[in-house]
Scaffold this active site. Structure first.
Site, PDB file in Angstrom:
ATOM      1  N   PRO A 184       0.837  -1.219   0.000  1.00  0.00           N
ATOM      2  CA  PRO A 184       0.000   0.000   0.000  1.00  0.00           C
ATOM      3  C   PRO A 184       0.865   1.261   0.000  1.00  0.00           C
ATOM      4  CG  PRO A 184      -0.618  -1.492   1.792  1.00  0.00           C
ATOM      5  CD  PRO A 184       0.659  -2.017   1.209  1.00  0.00           C
ATOM      6  N   GLU A 185       0.583   2.135  -0.921  1.00  0.00           N
ATOM      7  CA  GLU A 185       1.296   3.411  -1.017  1.00  0.00           C
ATOM      8  C   GLU A 185       0.349   4.519  -0.558  1.00  0.00           C
ATOM      9  OE1 GLU A 185       4.374   3.955  -1.821  1.00  0.00           O
ATOM     10  OE2 GLU A 185       5.011   2.022  -2.603  1.00  0.00           O
TER      11      GLU A 185
END
Ligand SMILES: [Zn+2]
Length: 276
Positions: free
Chosen positions: A2-3
């Site tokens: 996840p960014e």
């Protein structure tokens, strides 16, 4: 992994259920995340109202009157929303439940590199927390612009791609987004950061914001009541100009896209559009 866009999409999905809601119960099934989940967390949160749900970099911040729950999704974490009457029995990787009036918000994290930490109001300003103190500007903060990027890159001989990824000037520019933003600004990822002039810094700042805005928009329109961190970036990557397109023709000029390894991470660029 996840960014920033996935975390922001998660925040927006949780917002209507979480902000202003009172935590009925917090259930910690597995405290062994990247750092131990505080043993007193369930007691600290029960009966308390979430004043704000905010984000700083990749940290999701549950702000209560008496402190802040700092959450990080690590490599494989996700917060998922379930209506109270259809919440399934917890499975192996469902480590934490936040039981709210309408929904259960459940933290799933197979690899357990995520984090859930408590910062009490009495222990100083949140911005001074060791995990948050050294973060660069938010990409959507008006203070992040070409001038800030220019000032931050003076004297930096490291490659611009590495400087972006380090997050000290601006947060949230992970591998995908660094490659895409540099392509849009037509900047070679290997260029020493200090060689970027004011105008190119301006173009890069705009590109960084645009790429992240689009990624959030795509994630936000794809996810409805179900928040998934795994695989979300796929929606953005389908549109990617260079990322993971080594050997394929550049969408602008047709030259094969090249892959470059910097600091053990792959960067993608067009040798013609991004000559210098
Ligand atoms: Zn090209």
């Amino acid at each position: 992994m996840p960014e920033l866009p996935e975390v922001e999409v998660t925040r927006r999905a949780l917002l209507p259920y979480v902000e202003g809601a009172t935590v009925e119960r917090c259930v910690v099934r597995e405290p062994r995340l990247r750092w131990p989940v505080p043993a007193a967390l369930a007691t600290q949160l029960a009966g308390r109202r979430v004043e704000r749900l905010q984000r700083r970099g990749k940290y999701l911040l549950w702000c209560f009157g008496h402190g802040t729950l700092i959450s990080h999704l690590g490599m494989s974490g996700a917060w998922r929303i379930w209506p109270r009457d259809t919440v399934p029995l917890p499975r192996r990787h469902d480590h934490v439940d936040m039981v709210l009036p309408q929904v259960v918000v459940r933290l799933t994290d197979p690899r357990r590199f995520g984090a859930l930490l408590w910062h009490a109001s009495g222990s100083g300003p949140l911005a001074g927390h060791p995990l948050l103190a050294h973060l660069g500007l938010e990409p959507f903060d008006p203070r992040f612009d070409g001038a800030a990027l220019h000032a931050g890159t003076r004297g930096r001989s490291a490659a611009i791609n590495q400087v972006l990824l380090a997050g000290g000037i601006v947060v949230g520019v992970g591998n995908i987004y660094a490659s895409e933003a540099l392509f849009r600004a037509r900047i070679n990822p290997k260029l020493p950061a200090r060689r970027l002039g004011a105008q190119r810094c301006e173009q890069l700042a705009v590109a960084v914001r645009d790429v992240l805005t689009e990624a959030i928009g795509v994630g936000g329109s794809t996810l409805r009541d179900f928040v998934s961190a795994a695989g979300d970036e796929g929606y953005f990557m389908r549109e990617a100009a260079v990322y993971e397109r080594a050997g394929l023709p550049c969408r602008v000029c047709g030259t094969p896209v090249r892959r470059l390894v910097q600091g053990q991470r792959s960067t993608y660029y067009c040798p013609r559009c991004q000559r210098c």
